[in-house]
Write a protein that holds these residues in place. Sequence first.
Motif, PDB file in Angstrom:
ATOM      1  N   ALA A 185       0.814  -1.218   0.000  1.00 30.17           N
ATOM      2  CA  ALA A 185       0.000   0.000   0.000  1.00 30.17           C
ATOM      3  C   ALA A 185       0.845   1.264   0.000  1.00 30.17           C
ATOM      4  N   HIS A 186       2.147   1.142   0.255  1.00 26.32           N
ATOM      5  CA  HIS A 186       3.091   2.257   0.147  1.00 26.32           C
ATOM      6  C   HIS A 186       2.618   3.504   0.894  1.00 26.32           C
TER       7      HIS A 186
ATOM      8  N   ALA B 220      -5.500   0.119  -7.199  1.00 25.61           N
ATOM      9  CA  ALA B 220      -6.067   1.196  -6.382  1.00 25.61           C
ATOM     10  C   ALA B 220      -5.085   2.355  -6.263  1.00 25.61           C
ATOM     11  N   LEU B 221      -3.819   2.034  -6.034  1.00 23.39           N
ATOM     12  CA  LEU B 221      -2.809   3.085  -5.906  1.00 23.39           C
ATOM     13  C   LEU B 221      -2.627   3.834  -7.220  1.00 23.39           C
ATOM     14  N   SER B 222      -2.694   3.118  -8.323  1.00 23.39           N
ATOM     15  CA  SER B 222      -2.511   3.772  -9.622  1.00 23.39           C
ATOM     16  C   SER B 222      -3.634   4.745  -9.939  1.00 23.39           C
ATOM     17  N   SER B 223      -4.774   4.568  -9.274  1.00 23.57           N
ATOM     18  CA  SER B 223      -5.880   5.506  -9.462  1.00 23.57           C
ATOM     19  C   SER B 223      -5.791   6.689  -8.496  1.00 23.57           C
ATOM     20  N   GLY B 224      -4.725   6.720  -7.686  1.00 19.13           N
ATOM     21  CA  GLY B 224      -4.522   7.828  -6.758  1.00 19.13           C
ATOM     22  C   GLY B 224      -5.102   7.626  -5.380  1.00 19.13           C
ATOM     23  N   ALA B 225      -5.464   6.383  -5.041  1.00 18.67           N
ATOM     24  CA  ALA B 225      -6.093   6.133  -3.752  1.00 18.67           C
ATOM     25  C   ALA B 225      -5.135   6.402  -2.593  1.00 18.67           C
TER      26      ALA B 225
END
Length: 433
Positions: free
Chosen positions: A306-307, A405-410
């Motif tokens: 999740a970084h 999810a992260l690539s969508s800016g979450a």
Amino acid sequence: MNDAQRDNPALNRFRDLFGPEFGHGRSFDLARLRAALDALGAPHEKLPPVVHVAGTNGKGSTIAFLRSIAEAAGLRVHAFTKPHLLHLRERFRIAGALATDDALIAAAERVAHVSTELTQFEAQVAAAFLLFSETPADLTLIEVGLGGRDDATNVIPPPRLAVITTISLDHQDALGESIEEIAAHKAGILKPGLTAIIARQPEAARAVIEAEAAHVGATLLQQGAAWDAFPNNGRLVAQTLERALDMPLPTLFGTHQVENAGLAIAALLALDDARFTSAAFAKGVAQASWPGRLQPLTRGVFAEAAHGAELWIDGGHNVGAAHALVSALGLMQRKRPAKTALIIGMRARKDWRAFVTTLAPSAARVVAVPLGDEGAAPEALAQCARDAGALASTAPDLTNAIGAALSSGAERILICGSLLLAGEALRDAGALD
């Protein structure tokens, strides 16, 4: 999931001896369980005082609050709950400690010695009663497995108290398609002369519960009339007609957990036991935990993937749980605005359309994932989310879903829709070891 199954010797032994958990369509028949219990020496009649908990959502959390408060008051507590996340032993807590695999296997074999005709869940109930009856304790907490009236746990003599959490649609294949039919099953735990603590209910469910209580001669203490609980200035206020308590909010997150805590407080106040002091209530509410229920995940490979984004898990899987999550996500947004993504995997037999339709509009992105042979198709989940107005895609597993999810800016990610999915995340994090 396969790793968890292999590392679950007690569950494997119950399956070997008794087959599937609920017998795949076998009719409810409490007579066979009663006969087996009689052959075992009637352990269900030798339990410490029992609080019997039915309802649709919040049963496990309410029991977690009941147990935590009782233990803070110095009581020794047995608890039987379901389902488990990883290991069958999670369902059996004996005088505060989880049962061992060896103890469960031995109990299963004792039950099988008197009957192999029980369903696996009936055998689990019998095993719990054996273990609880043979270990001294002050209180026994029993969660209904399915419904109430015909549930295996309902073979017990009249308990000290009954508790009914909020009722909504779930398990319609077994309990009926309407709130009224489902409520009739839940109300089946009411007994003559019994006091029952009742959470706030839909009107249709409330009417059924009141009618059953009048029929059998049970006393109802209903939320909004005999008791209530609510957040106030960052605190939890719980009150009955005789007493008011002010304490810290639960660590378990969400307005629904305030109500579950209030339900537990009202139940324990009804016991009229001097050991339940204000300090015990405050300590117990603050320390209560219940894995897989809107729980932050801060370790393990998924948390690392999740970084730095917030990562949460929740095992709720019906429309009532979806409404609770909508409320909780709104509270999170008010506390700290963040772009939110949902990772959803659900069993095909659940009403996944209602769950997704209710929850998807609360997020900027939905990523649907498979759930093994029992799961709804990810593309069907994603399309349902699109129909509800959300951007949605699919991923083959949790790791890839987190990446999407992260690539969508979450900045906040909620893994939800099934306790199986929550269990997968928790197993990786070692959060139940």
